[in-house]
Design an enzyme around this catalytic site. Structure first.
Site, PDB file in Angstrom:
ATOM      1  N   GLY A  15       0.789  -1.229   0.000  1.00 47.30           N
ATOM      2  CA  GLY A  15       0.000   0.000   0.000  1.00 47.30           C
ATOM      3  C   GLY A  15       0.820   1.277   0.000  1.00 47.30           C
ATOM      4  CB  SER A  16       4.276   2.214  -0.964  1.00 49.88           C
ATOM      5  OG  SER A  16       4.404   1.874  -2.316  1.00 49.88           O
ATOM      6  CG  ASN A  17       1.721   3.252  -5.811  1.00 52.34           C
ATOM      7  OD1 ASN A  17       2.063   4.267  -6.403  1.00 52.34           O
ATOM      8  ND2 ASN A  17       2.372   2.103  -5.928  1.00 52.34           N
ATOM      9  CB  ILE A  91     -12.527  -5.250 -11.417  1.00 48.82           C
ATOM     10  CG1 ILE A  91     -11.330  -4.564 -10.766  1.00 48.82           C
ATOM     11  CG2 ILE A  91     -13.819  -4.546 -11.043  1.00 48.82           C
ATOM     12  CD1 ILE A  91     -11.328  -4.567  -9.253  1.00 48.82           C
ATOM     13  CG  ASN A 105      -4.489  -1.464 -12.346  1.00 52.02           C
ATOM     14  OD1 ASN A 105      -4.188  -1.471 -11.151  1.00 52.02           O
ATOM     15  ND2 ASN A 105      -3.930  -2.304 -13.211  1.00 52.02           N
ATOM     16  CG  HIS A 107       0.897  -2.968 -15.408  1.00 49.77           C
ATOM     17  ND1 HIS A 107       0.542  -4.141 -14.776  1.00 49.77           N
ATOM     18  CD2 HIS A 107       1.927  -3.266 -16.228  1.00 49.77           C
ATOM     19  CE1 HIS A 107       1.333  -5.109 -15.214  1.00 49.77           C
ATOM     20  NE2 HIS A 107       2.176  -4.611 -16.096  1.00 49.77           N
TER      21      HIS A 107
END
Ligand code: GAR
Length: 191
Positions: A15-17, A91, A105, A107
């Site tokens: 979860g750094s982004n 999803i 999203n 990537h």
């Protein structure tokens, strides 16, 4: 007049982004993060959300794929847009139909290269290295029923040196992600 938006962030791991997104939109005048969701109870990103006082939800594959439970949570939280930040499941169609062109999203490569099922994390950078690419980068794209195939919204590139290890490439790509994802989400919502 800017469109106001309430984001749901889906994540599966570190979860750094996601944290960059929480921080960027914390005091934003028209965009906020209303809910963080994960398939992984142990995801570090959930702890990051709690620190920002953002509500969290976790779900099983069955809840996600075979019920409208997750969709109901999104509606209850009045979510307008969905952001995937290191979320590793596809999803389901009920969410895609409920949020047409409203799911984004990130990537860690230059799609359409190095995308598709199973291409995530260090595997992507190992493939870039194995192909002797001289450039890699990030791709932001809208999400449809196929992995990594929705409309490309933004790309940024970095050089790959012949001496770079996959870990070094990962570091360069992550720096691009952290710089661009929050601001590009903002532009995507309010072009
Ligand atoms: C990010 O590099 C993101 O691009 C990638 O997972 C990482 C999550 O890192 N996503 C994919 O590979 C999707 N196919 P984070 O949890 O530290 O944000």
């Amino acid at each position: 007049m800017n469109q106001s938006a309430r984001l749901a962030v889906f994540l599966s791991g570190t979860g750094s982004n996601a944290e960059k997104i929480f921080s960027y939109f914390k005091d934003h005048p028209s965009i906020c993060v209303g809910l963080v969701l994960s398939n992984n109870l142990e995801a570090q990103g959930l702890q990051r959300a709690i620190k920002f006082n953002i509500p969290t939800r976790t779900f099983t594959k069955q809840q996600f794929r075979e019920s409208d439970e997750v969709l109901d949570w999104l509606k209850e939280s009045e979510i307008t847009h969905i952001v995937l930040a290191g979320f590793l499941w596809m999803i389901p169609i009920n969410l895609i139909k409920a949020y047409p062109n409203r799911i984004i999203n990130i990537h860690p490569a230059l799609l359409p290269k190095f995308g598709g099922k199973g291409m995530y994390g260090i595997k992507v950078h190992e493939a870039v290295k194995a192909a002797n690419e001289t450039q890699t980068g990030i791709t932001l794209h809208e999400v449809n029923e196929k992995y990594d195939e929705g409309k490309i919204i933004f790309q940024a590139t970095c050089n790959v040196l012949s001496t770079d290890t996959p870990e070094l490439i990962a570091g360069k790509v992550q720096a691009l992600e952290h710089t661009h994802y929050p601001t590009e989400i903002e532009k995507w919502i309010n072009p």
